[in-house]
Design a protein around this motif. Structure first.
Motif, PDB file in Angstrom:
ATOM      1  N   ALA A 126      -5.537  -7.753   6.485  1.00  0.00           N
ATOM      2  CA  ALA A 126      -5.672  -7.383   5.078  1.00  0.00           C
ATOM      3  C   ALA A 126      -4.381  -6.784   4.553  1.00  0.00           C
ATOM      4  CB  ALA A 126      -6.812  -6.383   4.915  1.00  0.00           C
ATOM      5  N   LEU A 127      -3.842  -7.379   3.499  1.00  0.00           N
ATOM      6  CA  LEU A 127      -2.659  -6.845   2.848  1.00  0.00           C
ATOM      7  C   LEU A 127      -3.096  -5.909   1.734  1.00  0.00           C
ATOM      8  CD1 LEU A 127      -0.593 -10.136   2.470  1.00  0.00           C
ATOM      9  CD2 LEU A 127      -0.617  -8.548   4.386  1.00  0.00           C
ATOM     10  N   ASP A 128      -2.326  -4.829   1.522  1.00  0.00           N
ATOM     11  CA  ASP A 128      -2.668  -3.957   0.409  1.00  0.00           C
ATOM     12  C   ASP A 128      -2.131  -4.553  -0.894  1.00  0.00           C
ATOM     13  OD1 ASP A 128       0.039  -3.316   0.130  1.00  0.00           O
ATOM     14  OD2 ASP A 128      -0.126  -1.531   1.396  1.00  0.00           O
ATOM     15  N   CYS A 129      -2.270  -3.832  -1.982  1.00  0.00           N
ATOM     16  CA  CYS A 129      -1.927  -4.380  -3.297  1.00  0.00           C
ATOM     17  C   CYS A 129      -0.430  -4.388  -3.587  1.00  0.00           C
ATOM     18  CB  CYS A 129      -2.646  -3.593  -4.392  1.00  0.00           C
ATOM     19  SG  CYS A 129      -4.420  -3.917  -4.465  1.00  0.00           S
ATOM     20  N   GLY A 130       0.380  -3.811  -2.702  1.00  0.00           N
ATOM     21  CA  GLY A 130       1.810  -3.807  -2.969  1.00  0.00           C
ATOM     22  C   GLY A 130       2.119  -3.063  -4.248  1.00  0.00           C
ATOM     23  N   ASP A 131       2.852  -3.687  -5.166  1.00  0.00           N
ATOM     24  CA  ASP A 131       3.210  -3.011  -6.416  1.00  0.00           C
ATOM     25  C   ASP A 131       2.209  -3.279  -7.537  1.00  0.00           C
ATOM     26  OD1 ASP A 131       3.773  -5.659  -6.846  1.00  0.00           O
ATOM     27  OD2 ASP A 131       5.617  -5.285  -7.975  1.00  0.00           O
ATOM     28  N   ILE A 132       1.042  -3.885  -7.215  1.00  0.00           N
ATOM     29  CA  ILE A 132       0.005  -4.120  -8.219  1.00  0.00           C
ATOM     30  C   ILE A 132      -0.820  -2.845  -8.344  1.00  0.00           C
ATOM     31  CG2 ILE A 132      -1.913  -5.580  -8.946  1.00  0.00           C
ATOM     32  CD1 ILE A 132       0.778  -7.052  -8.610  1.00  0.00           C
ATOM     33  N   PRO A 133      -0.855  -2.209  -9.512  1.00  0.00           N
ATOM     34  CA  PRO A 133      -1.568  -0.936  -9.656  1.00  0.00           C
ATOM     35  C   PRO A 133      -3.074  -1.092  -9.417  1.00  0.00           C
ATOM     36  CG  PRO A 133      -0.122  -1.347 -11.542  1.00  0.00           C
ATOM     37  CD  PRO A 133      -0.192  -2.617 -10.756  1.00  0.00           C
ATOM     38  N   GLU A 134      -3.674  -0.069  -8.867  1.00  0.00           N
ATOM     39  CA  GLU A 134      -5.115  -0.041  -8.692  1.00  0.00           C
ATOM     40  C   GLU A 134      -5.803  -0.210 -10.048  1.00  0.00           C
ATOM     41  OE1 GLU A 134      -8.798   0.279  -6.757  1.00  0.00           O
ATOM     42  OE2 GLU A 134      -6.806   0.192  -5.844  1.00  0.00           O
ATOM     43  N   ASN A 176      -7.396  -0.998  -3.339  1.00  0.00           N
ATOM     44  CA  ASN A 176      -6.111  -1.297  -2.714  1.00  0.00           C
ATOM     45  C   ASN A 176      -6.100  -2.629  -1.979  1.00  0.00           C
ATOM     46  OD1 ASN A 176      -3.391  -0.685  -2.350  1.00  0.00           O
ATOM     47  ND2 ASN A 176      -3.745   0.267  -0.344  1.00  0.00           N
ATOM     48  N   ARG A 177      -6.938  -3.547  -2.422  1.00  0.00           N
ATOM     49  CA  ARG A 177      -6.928  -4.900  -1.878  1.00  0.00           C
ATOM     50  C   ARG A 177      -6.935  -5.883  -3.054  1.00  0.00           C
ATOM     51  NH1 ARG A 177      -5.541  -2.573   1.865  1.00  0.00           N
ATOM     52  NH2 ARG A 177      -6.435  -2.436   3.952  1.00  0.00           N
ATOM     53  N   GLU A 219     -19.692 -14.012 -11.477  1.00  0.00           N
ATOM     54  CA  GLU A 219     -19.771 -13.873 -12.933  1.00  0.00           C
ATOM     55  C   GLU A 219     -19.991 -15.244 -13.574  1.00  0.00           C
ATOM     56  OE1 GLU A 219     -16.292 -12.147 -14.588  1.00  0.00           O
ATOM     57  OE2 GLU A 219     -16.325 -10.366 -13.317  1.00  0.00           O
ATOM     58  N   GLU A 220     -21.217 -15.605 -13.840  1.00  0.00           N
ATOM     59  CA  GLU A 220     -21.542 -16.857 -14.532  1.00  0.00           C
ATOM     60  C   GLU A 220     -20.726 -18.045 -14.012  1.00  0.00           C
ATOM     61  OE1 GLU A 220     -21.159 -16.142 -18.753  1.00  0.00           O
ATOM     62  OE2 GLU A 220     -23.280 -15.604 -18.866  1.00  0.00           O
ATOM     63  N   GLY A 221     -20.871 -18.308 -12.736  1.00  0.00           N
ATOM     64  CA  GLY A 221     -20.200 -19.464 -12.137  1.00  0.00           C
ATOM     65  C   GLY A 221     -18.807 -19.193 -11.622  1.00  0.00           C
ATOM     66  N   LYS A 222     -18.339 -17.958 -11.689  1.00  0.00           N
ATOM     67  CA  LYS A 222     -17.016 -17.584 -11.181  1.00  0.00           C
ATOM     68  C   LYS A 222     -17.197 -16.547 -10.074  1.00  0.00           C
ATOM     69  CE  LYS A 222     -15.463 -18.202 -15.928  1.00  0.00           C
ATOM     70  NZ  LYS A 222     -14.953 -17.558 -17.155  1.00  0.00           N
ATOM     71  N   ILE A 223     -16.335 -16.574  -9.076  1.00  0.00           N
ATOM     72  CA  ILE A 223     -16.505 -15.716  -7.911  1.00  0.00           C
ATOM     73  C   ILE A 223     -15.233 -14.931  -7.609  1.00  0.00           C
ATOM     74  CG2 ILE A 223     -15.920 -17.668  -6.380  1.00  0.00           C
ATOM     75  CD1 ILE A 223     -17.742 -16.379  -4.244  1.00  0.00           C
ATOM     76  N   TRP A 224     -15.395 -13.645  -7.350  1.00  0.00           N
ATOM     77  CA  TRP A 224     -14.289 -12.805  -6.874  1.00  0.00           C
ATOM     78  C   TRP A 224     -14.250 -12.873  -5.351  1.00  0.00           C
ATOM     79  CZ3 TRP A 224     -10.541 -10.822  -9.765  1.00  0.00           C
ATOM     80  CH2 TRP A 224     -10.762 -10.593 -11.132  1.00  0.00           C
ATOM     81  N   MET A 225     -13.095 -13.245  -4.806  1.00  0.00           N
ATOM     82  CA  MET A 225     -12.954 -13.382  -3.354  1.00  0.00           C
ATOM     83  C   MET A 225     -11.854 -12.447  -2.861  1.00  0.00           C
ATOM     84  SD  MET A 225     -13.224 -17.525  -2.816  1.00  0.00           S
ATOM     85  CE  MET A 225     -11.836 -17.898  -3.902  1.00  0.00           C
ATOM     86  N   ASP A 226     -12.161 -11.691  -1.798  1.00  0.00           N
ATOM     87  CA  ASP A 226     -11.131 -10.879  -1.159  1.00  0.00           C
ATOM     88  C   ASP A 226     -10.024 -11.780  -0.642  1.00  0.00           C
ATOM     89  OD1 ASP A 226     -12.731  -8.681  -1.610  1.00  0.00           O
ATOM     90  OD2 ASP A 226     -13.655  -8.761   0.382  1.00  0.00           O
TER      91      ASP A 226
END
Length: 593
Positions: free
Chosen positions: A16-24, A546-547, A570-577
Motif C-alpha cells: 500500500a502506497l500512501d497519498c504522497g503529496d495528495i492532501p487528505e 492516507n490511501r 455510487e449509482e454504477g460507479k465504484i471506489w477501489m483502493d
C-alpha cells in the motif's frame, strides 16, 4: 502537477502506497463540476459483453468537444466487422451469432459482432473506418434507439430486461436466415436466382404491409381510451385532497359542508388504493366509474381545440350525479380538480386528444410499428397466406420475433423496419445493424474523431515472483508509481483512463490476480463469473485515510450493487483502493487527442 515531484514523495508500506503529496480529503472527479464527463450516461452493457466498447466510448467522450454521449454499440460494431467477423467469415463461418454458455448452463445466442475486442483496437477500428470514408463515424447515443430508449432524464441507463442482447441476437439470427436464403450482397455471394427471389420477397412484403398495415393503424390509432383521462383526474383529485387537509379526518374523508364533494368524487373516481401523493384510499365503485368514463367519451368529438375539450371535461364533472351541493359549488369543485391535472398527465391527454379528435396519428403509428410486426394475427398468420410470402415462413417468424425484442419507438414509420428485413439484412453486419438500431444517425450527424488521436495499451505484467510475503519487487513498485502518476496527469487534462481488470476481487477483496500461479490465474479469473476479465473507466481519484482510491465507472447500469460492503458504490460507479486495483489490473489504456 510535476510527475517527478509526485514520484519522489510517494513512500511504500508493504503493497500500500500512501497519498504522497495528495492532501487528505482531496477529490478529483471528471463527472462533477467542470469535468469532461458530467453529462456521461451510466451505461448498461446488458449482456452483450461490450465492456471494451463501453470503456472506449467513455474515454472518447471525455476528449471530444461538447463531450456528447457516444454510442458504444456503434463503436463495438466497427471492431467486430473489421476484425472478428471478417476473420471468422474468411474461415468459412457465415453466421453472425455464436453460442455462449451462461452461468446457469443455458446456451444463449449472442450477436458476436459486439462481444469481443480490446479498447485501443476498438478505437483504432473506428479511426480506420473514418480514414476510409472521409467523414464522421460515431453516432451519439441519443440517435441509437437501442441505447437511448432506456435513458432517463438524468442520462442513467435503466434497461433491466437485456433488451440489447436479445435484440442484437435476434437481428443476427434474422441476418443468418436472410443471407442463407438470398446470399450476402457485400461478399458477392448472390446469384441471379437469389437476387430475383430477394426482389420478389421485397415487393410482396411491401405490398402486404401497405394493405394490412393501413387497416391495422386505422383501428389501433383511432380507438378512444378514456382511461388516460380517468387516470389524470384521479391523480388530480389526490393532489387536491393533499391541498385541502381540512377535508381529511384521520383516514376518512369528511363529507360535511364544503368538503362533501371529496367523498362523492373519491367514490365516483375509484382510485382503489393509496399512491405516494395520496393520503387516503378511495372506495372502488365500478358503477359510478363507468358513468364517468361514459361522460368522457363524447368529449373527443370536440374539434375546436384542447382548451374547449378541458372546459367540456370540467362541465361533465360538475354535472355528475355523484356530487352534492349547489350548481355553483359543483362547478367550483370540478374546476379545482381539472386545474390540478399535472403537466405530465396533460401531455397524455393532449396526445390522446390530438390522435382521436384531430386525427394526428404519427406518434401512435411510431409507437405501434413493431407491435404490428409482432402481432401474430394481423401480421404473421395473414402474411403466410400470401401467394409469395408463404414461401418464406422462416424469415417471417424471425422478423416477428425481432420486432418483439426491440424498444417500442425504434422507428417513426414502417419503412425503416421493412428496409432491414428486405434489403439491409444482406449488407455488412455493422451497416445492417446500424440501419436497424440507429435510423436517426444520419451521416451528417456522425461525429469525427481527431485524426491525431492515439490510444496506448500498456500491459501491467507481474507474476508471483514479484511478491514475497508482504514485500513486492522494485519492478512492481515502479509500475504502480508510474501508472499512478500517469492516471492523475491524464485526469488533470480532463481525460479518462481505461483499466482492464480481473473483477474477481470485487467478490473476494483479498484476491490477488498477479500473485496467483501463472498456470492457473487465467483460468481462475476466466471462471470468476460472466465478467471475470472486465474493462472499467477511471474517472476520478481521492485521498482517504492516507490511501489513494480510484473512482471507476462501470457498465452494468446505475442500479448495480455488490454484496461485499468493502467497496463504496455510487449509482454504477465504484471506489477501489489503489493496492487492490493494481493487484488485479491487466492493462491500462491511455488516450490523447
Amino acid at each position: 502537477m510535476k510527475i517527478g515531484l509526485l514520484l519522489s514523495l510517494i513512500s511504500l508500506n508493504a503493497f500500500a502506497l500512501d497519498c504522497g503529496d495528495i492532501p487528505e480529503g482531496k477529490v478529483v472527479r471528471l463527472d462533477q463540476g467542470s469535468g469532461s464527463l458530467t453529462k456521461a450516461a451510466v451505461q448498461d452493457q446488458d449482456g452483450i459483453g461490450s465492456c471494451f466498447a463501453n470503456q472506449g466510448a467513455l474515454m472518447l467522450q471525455a476528449i471530444i468537444p461538447g463531450n456528447p454521449n457516444l454510442s458504444y454499440l456503434n463503436l463495438g460494431l466497427y471492431y467486430a466487422t473489421d476484425k472478428t467477423l471478417k476473420d471468422r467469415r474468411a474461415k468459412g463461418d457465415k453466421t453472425y451469432t455464436r453460442n455462449l454458455t451462461g452461468t446457469n448452463g443455458q446456451v444463449t445466442a449472442v450477436g458476436s459482432g459486439i462481444y469481443t475486442g480490446n479498447t485501443c483496437d476498438t478505437i483504432n477500428a473506428a479511426l480506420d473506418r473514418q480514414k476510409a470514408t472521409n467523414g464522421g463515424v460515431l453516432c451519439k447515443a441519443e440517435d441509437v434507439a437501442l441505447e437511448h430508449s432506456f435513458f432517463k432524464g438524468d442520462n442513467n441507463f435503466l434497461d433491466d430486461g437485456d433488451v440489447q442482447e436479445k435484440s442484437l441476437a435476434q437481428a443476427s439470427r434474422y441476418m443468418n436466415a436472410y443471407q442463407k436464403t438470398f446470399g450476402n450482397v457485400e461478399d458477392g455471394e448472390r446469384r441471379q436466382g437469389q437476387r430475383e427471389k430477394a426482389d420478389q420477397f421485397k415487393i410482396a412484403l411491401n405490398r402486404f404491409v401497405k394493405n394490412s398495415g393501413d387497416a391495422y393503424f386505422s383501428k389501433k390509432c383511432s380507438e378512444n381510451n378514456p382511461e388516460v383521462v380517468m387516470t389524470a383526474i384521479e391523480n388530480a383529485l389526490s393532489r387536491a385532497l393533499n391541498d385541502n387537509p381540512q377535508c381529511i379526518s384521520g383516514k376518512a374523508l369528511s363529507t360535511v359542508g364544503p368538503c362533501q364533494n371529496f367523498g362523492q368524487m373519491g367514490e365516483m373516481l375509484a382510485m382503489g388504493g393509496t399512491t405516494k401523493n395520496s393520503k387516503v384510499a378511495f372506495i372502488q365503485n365500478s358503477k359510478s366509474r363507468a358513468s364517468t368514463k361514459k361522460a368522457i367519451s363524447p368529449l373527443f368529438q370536440i374539434k375546436s381545440g384542447l382548451p374547449d375539450f378541458m372546459n367540456g371535461l370540467s362541465s361533465a364533472l360538475a354535472k355528475s350525479d355523484g356530487l352534492k351541493g349547489t350548481p355553483a359549488d359543483k362547478e367550483k369543485f370540478a374546476k379545482m380538480i381539472v386545474s390540478s391535472i399535472s403537466p405530465k398527465d396533460m401531455n397524455n391527454i393532449k396526445s390522446d386528444y390530438d390522435r382521436i379528435a384531430l386525427n394526428k396519428m404519427d406518434d401512435c403509428k411510431a409507437s405501434n410499428v413493431l407491435s404490428y410486426f409482432k402481432d401474430k394475427k394481423d401480421f404473421l398468420e395473414k402474411a403466410k397466406k400470401d401467394v409469395v410470402l408463404c414461401n418464406y415462413s422462416e424469415l417471417l417468424n424471425s422478423a416477428s420475433e425481432l420486432a418483439g425484442t426491440m424498444p417500442a419507438k425504434s422507428f417513426k414509420n414502417m419503412s425503416g423496419f421493412v428496409d432491414f428485413i428486405t434489403d439491409k439484412a444482406g449488407l455488412k453486419y455493422d451497416d445492417a445493424i446500424m440501419s436497424l438500431i440507429a435510423n436517426d444517425c444520419s451521416p451528417e450527424k456522425r461525429i469525427a474523431l481527431p485524426l491525431t488521436l492515439k490510444c496506448e495499451r500498456r500491459g501491467f505484467v507481474l507474476d508471483s515472483s514479484d511478491f514475497r510475503g508482504n514485500n513486492i519487487s522494485p519492478k512492481a513498485v515502479g509500475m504502480i508509481k508510474e501508472n499512478r502518476a500517469r492516471i492523475m496527469a491524464n485526469m488533470t487534462e480532463n481525460r479518462a483512463v481505461g483499466i482492464d481488470i480481473c473483477s474477481k476481487f470485487w467478490k473476494e477483496p483479498n484476491y490477488d490476480f498477479h500473485k496467483e500461479d501463472a498456470k492457473t490465474k487465467l483460468n481462475t479469473c476466466g471462471n470468476a463469473g460472466p465478467h471475470g476479465f472486465h474493462a472499467v473507466t477511471a474517472i476520478g481519484y481521492r485521498c482517504k485515510n492516507n490511501r489513494i482510491q480510484y473512482l471507476a465507472q462501470n457498465s452494468w447500469g446505475p442500479n448495480w450493487k455488490l454484496e461485499n460492503k468493502e467497496f463504496e458504490i455510487e449509482e454504477g460507479k465504484i471506489w477501489m483502493d489503489e493496492d487492490r486495483m493494481f493487484k488485479n489490473t491487466l492493462n491500462l489504456n491511455y488516450i490523447t487527442p
